[in-house]
Design an enzyme around this catalytic site. Sequence first.
Site, mmCIF file in Angstrom:
data_model
loop_
_atom_site.group_PDB
_atom_site.id
_atom_site.type_symbol
_atom_site.label_atom_id
_atom_site.label_comp_id
_atom_site.label_asym_id
_atom_site.label_seq_id
_atom_site.Cartn_x
_atom_site.Cartn_y
_atom_site.Cartn_z
ATOM 1 N N ASP A 188 0.810 -1.220 0.000
ATOM 2 C CA ASP A 188 0.000 0.000 0.000
ATOM 3 C C ASP A 188 0.845 1.273 0.000
ATOM 4 O OD1 ASP A 188 -2.589 1.059 -0.224
ATOM 5 O OD2 ASP A 188 -2.728 1.462 1.909
ATOM 6 N N ASP B 13 -4.104 -4.613 -4.798
ATOM 7 C CA ASP B 13 -3.421 -3.349 -5.105
ATOM 8 C C ASP B 13 -2.001 -3.515 -5.618
ATOM 9 O OD1 ASP B 13 -5.749 -2.360 -3.963
ATOM 10 O OD2 ASP B 13 -4.780 -1.652 -2.131
ATOM 11 N N ASP C 250 -11.731 1.002 6.322
ATOM 12 C CA ASP C 250 -10.736 1.230 5.276
ATOM 13 C C ASP C 250 -9.525 1.983 5.812
ATOM 14 O OD1 ASP C 250 -12.266 0.083 3.155
ATOM 15 O OD2 ASP C 250 -13.449 1.918 3.035
#
Length: 331
Positions: A120, A158, A305
């Site tokens: 991330d 991701d 989140d």
Amino acid sequence: MPRLTHALAILTTLTLAAGCSASDVEEASVAGSASKEADQDPASPFWVDPDSSAAQQIQLWQREGRTRDAALLRKIADQPTALWPAGEIDPGPTVGEATAAAAAEDRTALFVAYNIPHRDCGQHSAGGAADADTYRRWIGRFADALGDAKALVVLEPDAVAHIVDGCTPGEHHAEREELLGEAIDRLKRQPHTKVYLDAGNPSWIKDPRKLVEPLRRAGVAKADGFSLNVSNFQTDAVTKEYGRRLSKDLGGKHFVIDSSRNGNGPLPGVWCNPPGRALGTAPTTRTGETALDAYLWVKRPGESDGTCEGGPDAGQWWPEYAVGLAGNSPD
């Protein structure tokens, strides 16, 4: 302590504090599990975790008299959702316990492998393995714990999209693609494991052709397919069309869609804990599309989140948000 046992221990502590006995907790847990088995769609191939955060919250709220909210959370607790053993040095106990429980019901356990180095790129879910060798050991333990049970693994949300958008620095790209390919190889050595390499979502990398070569370099050809919309809110229709285009560019590769929170679609400009969202299509393999293998609940509805819009840390259970998702969803 194994995850399911640990979950019951947490629930026991909470309910004892509320003045309930340990035997009451055990009886409630058994009753909840029995009810879930009775309510589950017999055609669903996926395992429902009887000790999910939503299931525990239901039991606590029932004891506190919050019966309406508890009933709403059934919309989440009765559905199969993926397990994310992302923060565990050894994912084996969590994975092994879940696969054993799923195998006992002849169902498929859902998992997310989310521990790639430089994860991330320093944002809400920053972290991951310290280096490449640590990741190799982690994914090896993950795969070992799957054994010969039926499992579906969404691999590294991701990771590829962050290569494409440049968020992950260029010096890490080759290593990341190599690690993803190795992870697919290792997971696919398990005889009944399906692997879907994550490919972001339609609002992120708007032209799916930009994903084609990075996905190929990361070994998507050896996977069962790719995943879309993980932890996002893009509608089924938009995501499905995007998936068709990417599938065509990848020679007909199949895909799965995370429909856990996309019932009301996205809220423009807000991707982190957007208010007013709703649960989406329930997990199913009956998609009506040749290349679309399943709608799944990859993101666990009700888990934050990140620290935005009043939420706790990423991945932490947030019961108020869960109730909002359920309350905005049709019966």
